[in-house]
Design an enzyme around this catalytic site. Structure first.
Site, short mmCIF file in Angstrom:
data_model
loop_
_atom_site.label_atom_id
_atom_site.label_comp_id
_atom_site.label_asym_id
_atom_site.label_seq_id
_atom_site.Cartn_x
_atom_site.Cartn_y
_atom_site.Cartn_z
N ASP A 31 47.73 -16.93 -66.66
CA ASP A 31 48.35 -17.75 -67.70
C ASP A 31 49.61 -17.05 -68.22
OD1 ASP A 31 47.07 -20.14 -69.77
OD2 ASP A 31 48.81 -18.99 -70.45
N ILE A 32 50.67 -17.83 -68.41
CA ILE A 32 51.96 -17.27 -68.84
C ILE A 32 51.91 -16.77 -70.28
CG2 ILE A 32 53.05 -19.38 -69.77
CD1 ILE A 32 55.53 -18.62 -68.04
N ASN A 88 39.92 -27.43 -71.72
CA ASN A 88 40.43 -28.24 -72.83
C ASN A 88 40.75 -29.63 -72.30
OD1 ASN A 88 40.32 -25.96 -74.52
ND2 ASN A 88 42.34 -25.30 -73.89
N GLY A 94 42.62 -29.86 -77.21
CA GLY A 94 43.77 -28.97 -77.24
C GLY A 94 44.48 -28.85 -75.90
N GLN A 95 44.34 -29.87 -75.05
CA GLN A 95 44.99 -29.82 -73.73
C GLN A 95 46.49 -30.03 -73.87
OE1 GLN A 95 43.45 -32.68 -70.90
NE2 GLN A 95 44.58 -31.78 -69.20
N HIS A 101 42.61 -27.93 -65.39
CA HIS A 101 42.60 -26.48 -65.23
C HIS A 101 41.43 -25.86 -65.97
CE1 HIS A 101 45.25 -27.61 -68.58
NE2 HIS A 101 44.86 -26.50 -69.18
P1 AMP Z 1 45.83 -26.12 -72.12
O1 AMP Z 1 46.47 -25.90 -73.45
O2 AMP Z 1 44.34 -26.01 -72.10
O3 AMP Z 1 46.33 -27.41 -71.48
O4 AMP Z 1 46.31 -24.94 -71.20
C1 AMP Z 1 47.55 -24.90 -70.60
C2 AMP Z 1 47.84 -23.45 -70.32
O5 AMP Z 1 48.89 -23.39 -69.38
C3 AMP Z 1 48.29 -22.65 -71.54
O6 AMP Z 1 47.38 -21.57 -71.77
C4 AMP Z 1 49.68 -22.17 -71.16
O7 AMP Z 1 49.96 -20.88 -71.63
C5 AMP Z 1 49.64 -22.24 -69.64
N1 AMP Z 1 50.91 -22.39 -68.98
C6 AMP Z 1 51.89 -23.28 -69.27
N2 AMP Z 1 52.91 -23.14 -68.42
C7 AMP Z 1 52.56 -22.16 -67.55
C8 AMP Z 1 53.19 -21.54 -66.44
N3 AMP Z 1 54.41 -21.92 -66.02
N4 AMP Z 1 52.54 -20.56 -65.79
C9 AMP Z 1 51.33 -20.16 -66.20
N5 AMP Z 1 50.66 -20.71 -67.23
C10 AMP Z 1 51.28 -21.68 -67.90
#
Ligand code: AMP
Ligand code: ZN
Length: 115
Positions: A31-32, A88, A94-95, A101
């Site tokens: 995760d970024i 999520n 909180g998605q 994912h």
């Molecule tokens: P959610 O909030 O459950 O939809 O999770 C989305 C996740 O994607 C969050 O934890 C973000 O930090 C992560 N995210 C968004 N963009 C990227 C990216 N380019 N590379 C890796 N993780 C990402």
């Protein structure tokens, strides 16, 4: 594949990610913006918007996704102390990214209930 989807872009190598596991159906990457010292996202390569969009046609895909998680946990060194798996789903979940994912969160104790 959905052109505007950030996770589809990661699958297509249009944007970079730190990939920890990949096969023909699944990809997992860090995760970024990590919410724990270990924070990996495990996703199907098929664009499924969220958990509610899974159908019986995805049974094998979802079983396969679950089956690769123990190996990813071992790769990350999470097998001894464990980890949390989170999906999520839509607004109240909180998605923020509309590509299914599974968050794998570890290397710290996870409180319950979540915020
Ligand atoms: P959610 O909030 O459950 O939809 O999770 C989305 C996740 O994607 C969050 O934890 C973000 O930090 C992560 N995210 C968004 N963009 C990227 C990216 N380019 N590379 C890796 N993780 C990402
Ligand atoms: Zn997508």
């Amino acid at each position: 594949m959905q052109a505007s989807c950030i996770f589809c872009k990661i699958i297509n190598r249009d944007i970079p990610a730190k990939i920890v596991y990949e096969d023909e159906l699944i990809i997992a990457f860090h995760d970024i913006s990590p919410a724990a010292p270990a924070h990996v996202l495990v996703i199907p390569k098929k664009h499924i918007a969220n958990l509610l969009e899974i159908t019986a046609d995805d049974n094998k895909l979802m079983a396969h996704l679950m089956s690769v998680i123990p190996g990813i946990a071992k790769t990350l060194g999470l097998e001894e102390k464990g980890f949390r798996l989170v999906v999520n789903t839509k607004e109240n979940g909180g998605q923020t990214v509309d590509h299914l994912h599974f968050h794998m969160l570890g290397e710290r104790f996870m409180t319950w209930p979540p915020g």
